[in-house]
Design a protein around this motif. Structure first.
Motif, short mmCIF file in Angstrom:
data_model
loop_
_atom_site.label_atom_id
_atom_site.label_comp_id
_atom_site.label_asym_id
_atom_site.label_seq_id
_atom_site.Cartn_x
_atom_site.Cartn_y
_atom_site.Cartn_z
N MET A 35 3.98 3.95 -12.74
CA MET A 35 2.89 4.59 -12.01
C MET A 35 3.32 5.06 -10.63
O MET A 35 2.50 5.44 -9.81
CB MET A 35 1.70 3.62 -11.84
N ARG A 36 4.61 5.03 -10.34
CA ARG A 36 5.09 5.48 -9.03
C ARG A 36 5.07 7.00 -8.99
O ARG A 36 5.30 7.68 -10.00
CB ARG A 36 6.51 4.97 -8.78
N GLN A 37 4.82 7.55 -7.82
CA GLN A 37 4.78 9.01 -7.67
C GLN A 37 6.13 9.63 -8.03
O GLN A 37 7.18 9.06 -7.78
CB GLN A 37 4.40 9.37 -6.24
N SER A 38 6.07 10.81 -8.65
CA SER A 38 7.30 11.47 -9.10
C SER A 38 7.20 12.96 -8.83
O SER A 38 6.14 13.58 -8.95
CB SER A 38 7.50 11.22 -10.60
N GLY A 39 8.34 13.55 -8.48
CA GLY A 39 8.39 14.98 -8.23
C GLY A 39 8.16 15.80 -9.48
O GLY A 39 7.87 17.00 -9.41
N ASN A 85 0.00 13.06 -8.17
CA ASN A 85 0.69 12.36 -7.09
C ASN A 85 -0.26 12.06 -5.92
O ASN A 85 -0.19 10.99 -5.30
CB ASN A 85 1.87 13.17 -6.59
N GLU A 86 -1.15 13.01 -5.64
CA GLU A 86 -2.11 12.79 -4.55
C GLU A 86 -3.06 11.65 -4.90
O GLU A 86 -3.41 10.82 -4.04
CB GLU A 86 -2.91 14.06 -4.28
N LEU A 87 -3.46 11.57 -6.16
CA LEU A 87 -4.34 10.49 -6.61
C LEU A 87 -3.65 9.14 -6.49
O LEU A 87 -4.22 8.17 -5.97
CB LEU A 87 -4.78 10.73 -8.05
N LEU A 88 -2.41 9.07 -6.94
CA LEU A 88 -1.66 7.82 -6.86
C LEU A 88 -1.42 7.43 -5.41
O LEU A 88 -1.45 6.25 -5.05
CB LEU A 88 -0.33 7.95 -7.61
N GLY A 89 -1.18 8.44 -4.57
CA GLY A 89 -1.02 8.16 -3.14
C GLY A 89 -2.30 7.59 -2.53
O GLY A 89 -2.26 6.70 -1.68
#
Length: 277
Positions: free
Chosen positions: A205-209, A216-220
């Motif tokens: 679930m880590r942000q990825s390019g 990614n914004e949601l996970l952040g």
């Protein structure tokens, strides 16, 4: 200092304890003492020293410190005006007391900290590692029972307890996931952010390019929520000295923390369940 003789913040010291009061305190903690005004009795500091030595053998010094630092003992500051000012003054007194203790421990390269609701002596600059408590089987039903577990706290306006229970729920779910995926008991420093990062890494679930920007914004955003809940510490939960970072919140913010914790916990559990299907 613990007897109330040493000023630790401006003109403030811990509440003064007389010889009879110290004997009562010792007896309450299991070390029977009596005080005779006309007979022989010890110096006040000696009563406290003997109590500390007695409790140290039983691993209960943390209980004594928690008692000595609790706000309800500080009757001399209750007339200072607004509750926020009373709490801030109490925080500064406790911080001063702990700083004074740590000054005495400097030569031994030790320091007193409050970690996971317990006062512990650790090596200066060292992060202690604890074996995480055995976590029960976590289900969606268990997560949804949080409102029932905090109902009494809300009624009594014990918002600190609600924050603690909400933060504990997050830690329980994350450690449950880590232990299930690694098949090993988890050793924790009590750092919620670190636990969160380890669990989300295992869940991928880590942000990825490679992912959509919105994902990614949601996970952040989820990471920021965890960080905010983790940082909501007071004397009973602070990891590096009582009272630092203390905030004052009311019922609506408390409920926001509780419901945010439930949302996060259910989401993590859903991702875990999908991964292990």
């Amino acid at each position: 200092m613990l007897d109330g003789d040493k000023k630790v913040f401006g003109d403030y010291a811990l509440p003064y304890m007389s010889g009879p009061a110290l004997c009562e305190l010792s007896t309450e903690f299991g070390l029977s003492k009596s005080y005779s005004k006309d007979g022989e009795h010890l110096s006040r500091w000696k009563y406290m020293q003997e109590l500390l030595q007695f409790l140290d053998k039983k691993g209960r010094v943390s209980n004594l410190l928690s008692y000595l630092f609790q706000m309800k003992r500080f009757s001399n500051i209750t007339n200072l005006g607004k509750p926020e000012f009373v709490e801030e003054t109490h925080k500064k007194i406790v911080e001063g007391a702990i700083n004074y203790i740590n000054e005495q421990l400097t030569i031994a390269q030790k320091e007193l900290r409050l970690i996971r609701n317990q006062f512990v002596i650790v090596n200066t600059g060292e992060e202690p590692v604890f074996e995480a408590p055995k976590v029960k089987v976590v289900t969606s039903q268990y997560i949804r029972e949080l409102p029932d577990r905090i109902k009494g706290d809300i009624t009594n306006k014990d918002y600190d307890s609600v924050i603690t229970k909400s933060r504990t729920l997050l830690e329980e779910v994350l450690i449950f996931i880590i232990e299930k995926l690694t098949h090993e008991r988890y050793k924790s420093s009590g750092d919620l952010i670190k636990i969160y990062q380890e669990a989300t890494s295992l869940l991928n679930m880590r942000q990825s390019g490679d992912w959509d920007k919105r994902v990614n914004e949601l996970l952040g955003g989820l990471h920021k929520i965890v960080g905010a809940i983790s940082s909501m510490r007071n004397m009973n939960r602070d990891a590096h000295g009582a009272g630092s970072g203390r905030i004052i919140i009311d019922e609506k913010e408390t409920l926001l923390v509780a419901h945010s914790s439930m949302m996060l916990a259910e989401y993590w559990l859903a991702v875990y369940n999908k991964k292990t299907m």
